[in-house]
Structures are given as structure tokens and as C-alpha cells.
Motif scaffolding. Structure first.
Motif, PDB file in Angstrom:
ATOM      1  N   HIS A 126       0.836  -1.203   0.000  1.00 52.74           N
ATOM      2  CA  HIS A 126       0.000   0.000   0.000  1.00 52.74           C
ATOM      3  C   HIS A 126       0.865   1.244   0.000  1.00 52.74           C
ATOM      4  O   HIS A 126       2.022   1.211   0.385  1.00 52.74           O
ATOM      5  CB  HIS A 126      -0.952   0.014   1.203  1.00 52.74           C
ATOM      6  N   ARG A 127       0.288   2.331  -0.484  1.00 52.10           N
ATOM      7  CA  ARG A 127       0.921   3.638  -0.374  1.00 52.10           C
ATOM      8  C   ARG A 127       0.480   4.224   0.970  1.00 52.10           C
ATOM      9  O   ARG A 127      -0.476   3.757   1.574  1.00 52.10           O
ATOM     10  CB  ARG A 127       0.473   4.553  -1.518  1.00 52.10           C
ATOM     11  N   SER A 152       5.347   6.748   0.169  1.00 57.03           N
ATOM     12  CA  SER A 152       6.165   5.641  -0.315  1.00 57.03           C
ATOM     13  C   SER A 152       5.424   4.319  -0.175  1.00 57.03           C
ATOM     14  O   SER A 152       4.666   4.127   0.771  1.00 57.03           O
ATOM     15  CB  SER A 152       7.466   5.567   0.479  1.00 57.03           C
ATOM     16  N   PRO A 153       5.687   3.371  -1.101  1.00 54.19           N
ATOM     17  CA  PRO A 153       5.052   2.056  -0.991  1.00 54.19           C
ATOM     18  C   PRO A 153       5.546   1.294   0.244  1.00 54.19           C
ATOM     19  O   PRO A 153       6.721   1.376   0.601  1.00 54.19           O
ATOM     20  CB  PRO A 153       5.478   1.326  -2.263  1.00 54.19           C
ATOM     21  N   LYS A 193      -2.928  -3.373  -2.307  1.00 55.24           N
ATOM     22  CA  LYS A 193      -2.877  -4.419  -3.333  1.00 55.24           C
ATOM     23  C   LYS A 193      -2.534  -5.749  -2.686  1.00 55.24           C
ATOM     24  O   LYS A 193      -1.691  -5.816  -1.802  1.00 55.24           O
ATOM     25  CB  LYS A 193      -1.811  -4.083  -4.380  1.00 55.24           C
ATOM     26  N   VAL A 194      -3.204  -6.784  -3.163  1.00 50.97           N
ATOM     27  CA  VAL A 194      -2.886  -8.165  -2.806  1.00 50.97           C
ATOM     28  C   VAL A 194      -2.522  -8.831  -4.117  1.00 50.97           C
ATOM     29  O   VAL A 194      -3.399  -9.078  -4.952  1.00 50.97           O
ATOM     30  CB  VAL A 194      -4.075  -8.873  -2.134  1.00 50.97           C
ATOM     31  N   GLY A 195      -1.223  -9.081  -4.340  1.00 48.17           N
ATOM     32  CA  GLY A 195      -0.780  -9.563  -5.642  1.00 48.17           C
ATOM     33  C   GLY A 195      -1.049  -8.485  -6.677  1.00 48.17           C
ATOM     34  O   GLY A 195      -0.630  -7.342  -6.530  1.00 48.17           O
TER      35      GLY A 195
END
Length: 149
Positions: free
Chosen positions: A75-76, A94-95, A132-134
Motif C-alpha cells: 500500500h501507499r 512511499s510504498p 494491493k494483494v498480488g
């Protein structure tokens, strides 16, 4: 004559001070009751609590993973964006990558956020959690009324 002016000055000063203190106390907004949010999306639950604090409103949030296998999310920052009155989200940091085990509760911010931007009456709070998941982008969104007094 000087005594009278001095006494009148002290009385006016006391009255002014009391008025300012009363106006400040009556202008502070408070929630009529804490707002609790538990929003489920696939194997994730966004938990959020909005409550009164001395500086305004304190928002506590976490993401619970209820799946059966370990998962990596990205995530950001911030993970969860909160806005009042206007539905807007900005994820610009940042990620961050985090591995979650079944049953984990992820609290990306140890420090709670404090807000003081609302008016008396009913206001809207907009919550957007994005990660995000994958390759799958997950969006958990919630709109909730706040009763302010």
C-alpha cells in the motif's frame, strides 16, 4: 475617582475574561457518541473508531486479515485516508509491503490522527482504505454520518 475607575476596569476585565472563556467552551464540537466502523471486503476487515479528544476528534484504525494462508499486501501511505465533508483520497507516500498471517491485525500508524474541521449538526466522514494483494487492487470505502453537538 481613581479608585472607581480602577474598580470599574477590574470588573470590565473580569467580565471580558469570563465571556471569552465561555465562548471558547461553547464553540468546541463533540461527537454525540463514538463512531464505530467495521467494513468487510473479501478476507479483510477495516476497523475504525472516531472519538472525542481534547484537540478535536481522534481516529484509530486497523486492518484485520481473516484469510487462511499468509498474504503480502502493498500500500501507499496512508493505508486509510479520512476526509470530512468532501469525498477525496490522496495516497502519495512511499510504498509499504507487509506480510500478514491469518488473524493478524495491521496498524500502520501507531500514533492516532486528530482532526478539528467540522461544524455543528450532521457531517459526513469519508473513509478510503486502498492496498494491493498480488495484482488485485483492494478498495474499502465507507461514508458515515457524524452527529456533532
Amino acid at each position: 475617582m481613581v479608585k472607581r475607575l480602577l474598580v470599574m476596569g477590574v470588573i470590565v476585565l473580569c467580565f471580558g475574561t469570563i465571556t471569552v472563556i465561555w465562548l471558547k467552551a461553547s464553540s468546541e464540537l463533540t461527537l454525540s457518541k463514538p463512531v464505530l466502523i467495521d467494513q468487510k471486503e473479501d478476507d479483510f476487515i477495516l476497523h475504525m473508531r472516531i472519538e472525542n479528544s481534547t484537540e478535536g476528534f481522534r481516529i484509530l484504525h486497523s486492518l484485520e486479515y481473516t484469510g487462511q494462508e499468509p498474504v503480502t499486501i502493498e500500500h501507499r501511505t496512508p493505508l486509510t485516508f479520512v476526509s470530512f465533508g468532501v469525498d477525496k483520497s490522496t495516497f502519495t507516500g512511499s510504498p509499504v509491503t507487509k506480510v500478514l498471517q491469518p488473524g493478524d491485525i495491521y496498524r500502520p500508524n501507531v500514533i492516532s490522527e486528530t482532526y478539528n474541521v467540522l461544524k455543528k449538526g450532521v457531517g459526513q466522514v469519508y473513509v478510503h482504505c486502498q492496498f494491493k494483494v498480488g495484482d488485485k487492487l483492494m478498495n474499502i470505502t465507507v461514508n458515515k454520518d457524524l452527529n456533532l453537538k
